[in-house]
Design a protein around this motif. Structure first.
Motif, PDB file in Angstrom:
ATOM      1  N   HIS A 121      14.654  33.703 101.097  1.00 31.73           N
ATOM      2  CA  HIS A 121      16.002  33.290 100.731  1.00 31.73           C
ATOM      3  C   HIS A 121      16.647  34.399  99.923  1.00 31.73           C
ATOM      4  N   ASP A 122      17.967  34.463  99.993  1.00 29.92           N
ATOM      5  CA  ASP A 122      18.733  35.376  99.154  1.00 29.92           C
ATOM      6  C   ASP A 122      19.518  34.534  98.156  1.00 29.92           C
ATOM      7  N   VAL A 123      19.679  35.046  96.959  1.00 27.76           N
ATOM      8  CA  VAL A 123      20.424  34.358  95.920  1.00 27.76           C
ATOM      9  C   VAL A 123      21.228  35.388  95.143  1.00 27.76           C
ATOM     10  N   ILE A 124      22.437  35.014  94.760  1.00 26.32           N
ATOM     11  CA  ILE A 124      23.262  35.863  93.904  1.00 26.32           C
ATOM     12  C   ILE A 124      23.650  35.054  92.672  1.00 26.32           C
ATOM     13  N   VAL A 125      23.534  35.668  91.512  1.00 17.64           N
ATOM     14  CA  VAL A 125      23.914  35.014  90.261  1.00 17.64           C
ATOM     15  C   VAL A 125      25.421  35.132  90.110  1.00 17.64           C
ATOM     16  N   LEU A 126      26.089  33.992  90.015  1.00 13.56           N
ATOM     17  CA  LEU A 126      27.540  33.979  89.863  1.00 13.56           C
ATOM     18  C   LEU A 126      27.952  34.038  88.396  1.00 13.56           C
ATOM     19  N   SER A 127      27.226  33.302  87.555  1.00 15.11           N
ATOM     20  CA  SER A 127      27.529  33.328  86.120  1.00 15.11           C
ATOM     21  C   SER A 127      26.313  32.880  85.330  1.00 15.11           C
ATOM     22  N   VAL A 128      26.275  33.311  84.083  1.00 16.47           N
ATOM     23  CA  VAL A 128      25.197  32.942  83.171  1.00 16.47           C
ATOM     24  C   VAL A 128      25.844  32.384  81.920  1.00 16.47           C
ATOM     25  N   GLY A 129      25.537  31.116  81.629  1.00 19.57           N
ATOM     26  CA  GLY A 129      26.084  30.467  80.436  1.00 19.57           C
ATOM     27  C   GLY A 129      25.228  30.748  79.224  1.00 19.57           C
ATOM     28  N   PRO A 130      25.671  30.264  78.095  1.00 19.44           N
ATOM     29  CA  PRO A 130      24.951  30.527  76.851  1.00 19.44           C
ATOM     30  C   PRO A 130      23.548  29.931  76.853  1.00 19.44           C
ATOM     31  N   ALA A 131      22.668  30.590  76.144  1.00 21.11           N
ATOM     32  CA  ALA A 131      21.297  30.118  75.951  1.00 21.11           C
ATOM     33  C   ALA A 131      21.059  30.072  74.450  1.00 21.11           C
ATOM     34  N   PRO A 132      20.003  29.388  74.028  1.00 25.16           N
ATOM     35  CA  PRO A 132      19.680  29.415  72.602  1.00 25.16           C
ATOM     36  C   PRO A 132      19.471  30.857  72.147  1.00 25.16           C
ATOM     37  N   PRO A 133      19.622  31.127  70.863  1.00 30.37           N
ATOM     38  CA  PRO A 133      19.404  32.495  70.386  1.00 30.37           C
ATOM     39  C   PRO A 133      18.043  33.011  70.844  1.00 30.37           C
ATOM     40  N   ALA A 134      18.025  34.265  71.296  1.00 32.24           N
ATOM     41  CA  ALA A 134      16.784  34.861  71.800  1.00 32.24           C
ATOM     42  C   ALA A 134      15.831  35.106  70.658  1.00 32.24           C
ATOM     43  N   SER A 135      14.576  34.701  70.871  1.00 33.73           N
ATOM     44  CA  SER A 135      13.557  35.069  69.893  1.00 33.73           C
ATOM     45  C   SER A 135      13.154  36.496  70.199  1.00 33.73           C
ATOM     46  N   SER A 136      12.703  37.203  69.200  1.00 31.84           N
ATOM     47  CA  SER A 136      12.393  38.607  69.447  1.00 31.84           C
ATOM     48  C   SER A 136      11.254  39.073  68.570  1.00 31.84           C
TER      49      SER A 136
END
Length: 151
Positions: A121-136
């Motif tokens: 399958h092929d997939v394209i990301v159209l948009s990315v919404g907010p996520a919780p703050p990234a741990s680092s």
């Protein structure tokens, strides 16, 4: 014969150091899901691991992602760890083929993935919404090495 995708043809991905650490442990511990674990480990291996970076448009754990498949279907899901998966609520596990495929992509990037029936399958990301703050991981040097060595 198992269908494979040449990883050299896959897009560059970015993974937050905190997600990398948790996902690497998940993949190593998920021995009963050998195919899914291998796919996730391969994805992590080719990712650019970043520390304290702005990951606003990058699919990471907890991100809400809108994507379109080669069949024309458009879907919106939230990428989660397996214990939080609930398909009826749109929460898709990172250990599913589509979850692993989306991880680390940014809006506008596309990739190819193989489902459980070995169909491409092929997939394209159209948009990315907010996520919780990234741990680092705090520190300097190679974040991938520091994470795997427990620093």
């Amino acid at each position: 014969m198992h269908n494979r995708i040449d990883i050299r043809l896959q897009p560059t991905i970015t993974i937050n150091a905190g997600d990398y650490k948790r996902l690497a442990k998940l993949a190593i511990d998920a021995t009963r899901l050998a195919v899914e674990s291998e796919a996730l480990l391969l994805k992590l291996d080719r990712g650019l691991v970043v520390v304290d970076a702005n990951l606003e448009n990058i699919v990471r754990m907890g991100s809400t992602v809108r994507y379109k498949t080669n069949t024309g279907d458009t879907r919106t899901i939230t990428l989660v760890f397996p214990g939080d998966a609930d398909i009826s609520a749109g929460k898709v596990s990172v250990l599913t083929p589509i979850g692993t495929a989306l991880l680390g992509l940014s809006a506008g990037q596309s990739t190819t993935w193989i489902d459980h029936d070995r169909r491409k399958h092929d997939v394209i990301v159209l948009s990315v919404g907010p996520a919780p703050p990234a741990s680092s991981h705090q520190g300097s040097g190679n974040p991938r090495h520091a994470i795997l060595c427990g620093l």
